[in-house]
Design a protein around this motif. Structure first.
Motif, PDB file in Angstrom:
ATOM      1  N   ARG A  70      12.006  55.560  56.559  1.00  0.00           N
ATOM      2  CA  ARG A  70      11.075  56.647  56.252  1.00  0.00           C
ATOM      3  C   ARG A  70      11.062  56.964  54.748  1.00  0.00           C
ATOM      4  NH1 ARG A  70      12.570  59.716  59.919  1.00  0.00           N
ATOM      5  NH2 ARG A  70      10.832  59.497  61.355  1.00  0.00           N
ATOM      6  N   LEU A  71      12.237  57.067  54.130  1.00  0.00           N
ATOM      7  CA  LEU A  71      12.318  57.406  52.704  1.00  0.00           C
ATOM      8  C   LEU A  71      11.869  56.245  51.826  1.00  0.00           C
ATOM      9  CD1 LEU A  71      15.735  59.333  52.747  1.00  0.00           C
ATOM     10  CD2 LEU A  71      13.424  60.303  52.610  1.00  0.00           C
ATOM     11  N   ASP A  72      12.108  55.028  52.289  1.00  0.00           N
ATOM     12  CA  ASP A  72      11.652  53.848  51.545  1.00  0.00           C
ATOM     13  C   ASP A  72      10.127  53.814  51.522  1.00  0.00           C
ATOM     14  OD1 ASP A  72      11.710  51.543  50.110  1.00  0.00           O
ATOM     15  OD2 ASP A  72      12.429  50.264  51.731  1.00  0.00           O
ATOM     16  N   GLU A  73       9.508  54.074  52.658  1.00  0.00           N
ATOM     17  CA  GLU A  73       8.041  54.075  52.724  1.00  0.00           C
ATOM     18  C   GLU A  73       7.439  55.173  51.844  1.00  0.00           C
ATOM     19  OE1 GLU A  73       7.502  52.310  57.279  1.00  0.00           O
ATOM     20  OE2 GLU A  73       7.327  54.464  56.899  1.00  0.00           O
ATOM     21  N   ALA A  74       8.186  56.273  51.668  1.00  0.00           N
ATOM     22  CA  ALA A  74       7.705  57.380  50.826  1.00  0.00           C
ATOM     23  C   ALA A  74       7.976  57.131  49.345  1.00  0.00           C
ATOM     24  CB  ALA A  74       8.368  58.689  51.254  1.00  0.00           C
ATOM     25  N   GLY A  75       8.726  56.075  49.034  1.00  0.00           N
ATOM     26  CA  GLY A  75       9.002  55.738  47.644  1.00  0.00           C
ATOM     27  C   GLY A  75      10.131  56.524  47.013  1.00  0.00           C
ATOM     28  N   LEU A  76      10.872  57.318  47.814  1.00  0.00           N
ATOM     29  CA  LEU A  76      11.967  58.103  47.258  1.00  0.00           C
ATOM     30  C   LEU A  76      13.218  57.268  47.058  1.00  0.00           C
ATOM     31  CD1 LEU A  76      11.432  61.368  49.304  1.00  0.00           C
ATOM     32  CD2 LEU A  76      11.255  61.140  46.823  1.00  0.00           C
ATOM     33  N   ILE A  77      13.334  56.165  47.784  1.00  0.00           N
ATOM     34  CA  ILE A  77      14.438  55.230  47.587  1.00  0.00           C
ATOM     35  C   ILE A  77      13.850  53.823  47.530  1.00  0.00           C
ATOM     36  CG2 ILE A  77      16.018  56.737  48.853  1.00  0.00           C
ATOM     37  CD1 ILE A  77      15.923  54.763  51.173  1.00  0.00           C
ATOM     38  N   THR A  78      14.641  52.874  47.055  1.00  0.00           N
ATOM     39  CA  THR A  78      14.238  51.472  47.072  1.00  0.00           C
ATOM     40  C   THR A  78      15.257  50.698  47.891  1.00  0.00           C
ATOM     41  OG1 THR A  78      15.486  50.927  45.066  1.00  0.00           O
ATOM     42  CG2 THR A  78      13.219  51.689  44.774  1.00  0.00           C
ATOM     43  N   SER A  79      14.845  49.568  48.419  1.00  0.00           N
ATOM     44  CA  SER A  79      15.763  48.766  49.224  1.00  0.00           C
ATOM     45  C   SER A  79      15.477  47.284  49.021  1.00  0.00           C
ATOM     46  CB  SER A  79      15.632  49.137  50.714  1.00  0.00           C
ATOM     47  OG  SER A  79      14.384  48.701  51.228  1.00  0.00           O
ATOM     48  N   ARG A  80      16.484  46.486  49.295  1.00  0.00           N
ATOM     49  CA  ARG A  80      16.333  45.037  49.271  1.00  0.00           C
ATOM     50  C   ARG A  80      17.284  44.455  50.306  1.00  0.00           C
ATOM     51  NH1 ARG A  80      20.208  42.103  46.030  1.00  0.00           N
ATOM     52  NH2 ARG A  80      21.739  43.503  45.102  1.00  0.00           N
ATOM     53  N   THR A  81      16.966  43.266  50.760  1.00  0.00           N
ATOM     54  CA  THR A  81      17.779  42.601  51.773  1.00  0.00           C
ATOM     55  C   THR A  81      18.669  41.558  51.116  1.00  0.00           C
ATOM     56  OG1 THR A  81      16.067  42.947  53.444  1.00  0.00           O
ATOM     57  CG2 THR A  81      17.725  41.262  53.904  1.00  0.00           C
ATOM     58  N   LEU A  82      19.947  41.590  51.458  1.00  0.00           N
ATOM     59  CA  LEU A  82      20.911  40.608  50.968  1.00  0.00           C
ATOM     60  C   LEU A  82      21.659  40.071  52.179  1.00  0.00           C
ATOM     61  CD1 LEU A  82      22.230  39.227  48.522  1.00  0.00           C
ATOM     62  CD2 LEU A  82      23.908  41.087  48.483  1.00  0.00           C
ATOM     63  N   GLY A  83      21.298  38.852  52.604  1.00  0.00           N
ATOM     64  CA  GLY A  83      21.880  38.318  53.828  1.00  0.00           C
ATOM     65  C   GLY A  83      21.442  39.150  55.012  1.00  0.00           C
ATOM     66  N   ARG A  84      22.421  39.655  55.762  1.00  0.00           N
ATOM     67  CA  ARG A  84      22.112  40.519  56.908  1.00  0.00           C
ATOM     68  C   ARG A  84      22.156  41.990  56.543  1.00  0.00           C
ATOM     69  NH1 ARG A  84      22.656  38.090  61.909  1.00  0.00           N
ATOM     70  NH2 ARG A  84      23.428  40.014  62.857  1.00  0.00           N
ATOM     71  N   ASN A  85      22.443  42.266  55.265  1.00  0.00           N
ATOM     72  CA  ASN A  85      22.572  43.662  54.832  1.00  0.00           C
ATOM     73  C   ASN A  85      21.301  44.164  54.160  1.00  0.00           C
ATOM     74  OD1 ASN A  85      25.269  43.853  55.671  1.00  0.00           O
ATOM     75  ND2 ASN A  85      25.955  42.855  53.785  1.00  0.00           N
ATOM     76  N   ARG A  86      21.054  45.444  54.315  1.00  0.00           N
ATOM     77  CA  ARG A  86      19.973  46.126  53.600  1.00  0.00           C
ATOM     78  C   ARG A  86      20.638  47.048  52.585  1.00  0.00           C
ATOM     79  NH1 ARG A  86      14.667  48.952  56.336  1.00  0.00           N
ATOM     80  NH2 ARG A  86      13.478  49.279  54.425  1.00  0.00           N
ATOM     81  N   LEU A  87      20.340  46.831  51.315  1.00  0.00           N
ATOM     82  CA  LEU A  87      20.929  47.618  50.242  1.00  0.00           C
ATOM     83  C   LEU A  87      19.907  48.620  49.736  1.00  0.00           C
ATOM     84  CD1 LEU A  87      22.674  44.712  48.301  1.00  0.00           C
ATOM     85  CD2 LEU A  87      23.654  46.202  50.064  1.00  0.00           C
ATOM     86  N   VAL A  88      20.357  49.859  49.528  1.00  0.00           N
ATOM     87  CA  VAL A  88      19.441  50.929  49.120  1.00  0.00           C
ATOM     88  C   VAL A  88      19.991  51.661  47.917  1.00  0.00           C
ATOM     89  CG1 VAL A  88      18.578  51.236  51.463  1.00  0.00           C
ATOM     90  CG2 VAL A  88      20.481  52.631  50.683  1.00  0.00           C
TER      91      VAL A  88
END
Length: 213
Positions: A70-88
């Motif tokens: 929800r917060l990623d879609e709102a642009g308040l946080i960013t995220s990326r995928t590293l392997g099986r992990n999601r980093l924010v």
């Protein structure tokens, strides 16, 4: 709280939990959302795995994952995928980031700031009690005017007051520290200890858990 829905993460369906709006600042949709934003906004230079954050904040992984989306879609946080992990991490370029950080620091910030500043020699456990702890536990009322901190252990008073000064400078609110030895903390005859244990309090640092982690 009962699980309402399920969310599929890495092929596993996990229950979703819904929490109430936080008494500390009910403008957020849930305590979990506010705590997630607080932690990321107060540590803008760091990137966290979603699983690590769920453990750190004591939030079910599926619930935290939903808030991250929800917060990623709102642009308040960013995220990326590293392997099986999601980093924010916090999105400090968002126009609302400075004001949101200030708001979160003044409300949910004591949990993180006190834990960081009261890492002093001899401190076995650090907890917050009083009006802030009551609001954090969901009790409604006026905003806290100060932060009451209890340090359990054998600490130097100069270290204790230096820690309180640092926390006060960061939070912009008076921080009042007291000390109890481990024996006093276990003593039901200690009037202040009995009062604290009869009311909401939040453990923000536990040396035993840190060693075992």
């Amino acid at each position: 709280m009962a699980p309402l829905l399920t969310l599929r993460i890495n092929g596993i369906y996990l229950p979703l939990m819904r929490s109430q709006s936080p008494a500390l600042l009910p403008v957020f949709r849930s305590q979990h959302q506010a705590e997630l934003l607080m932690w990321l906004m107060l540590h803008p230079d760091r990137e966290y795995g979603v699983s690590d954050l769920a453990t750190r904040l004591g939030v079910p992984l599926s619930t935290l994952h939903r808030e991250v989306v929800r917060l990623d879609e709102a642009g308040l946080i960013t995220s990326r995928t590293l392997g099986r992990n999601r980093l924010v991490r916090a999105n400090t370029s968002h126009p609302a980031a400075p004001a949101l950080t200030q708001l979160l620091e003044a409300t949910f910030g004591p949990k993180a700031v006190v834990a960081e500043e009261f890492v002093i020699p001899g401190a076995e456990q650090v907890l917050i009690f009083g009006s802030w702890a009551a609001r954090y536990a969901g009790h409604t009322g006026p905003p806290p005017r100060d932060i009451d901190v209890l340090v359990v252990g054998a600490v130097d008073r100069a270290d204790l007051y230096d820690a309180a000064d640092r926390a006060q400078a960061r939070l912009g609110i008076e921080v009042n520290p007291i000390i109890r030895s481990p024996k006093q903390w276990r003593d039901p005859a200690d009037a202040l200890v009995a009062q604290i244990k009869a009311s909401p309090f939040t453990v923000v640092c536990d040396a035993a858990e840190s060693v075992g982690a």
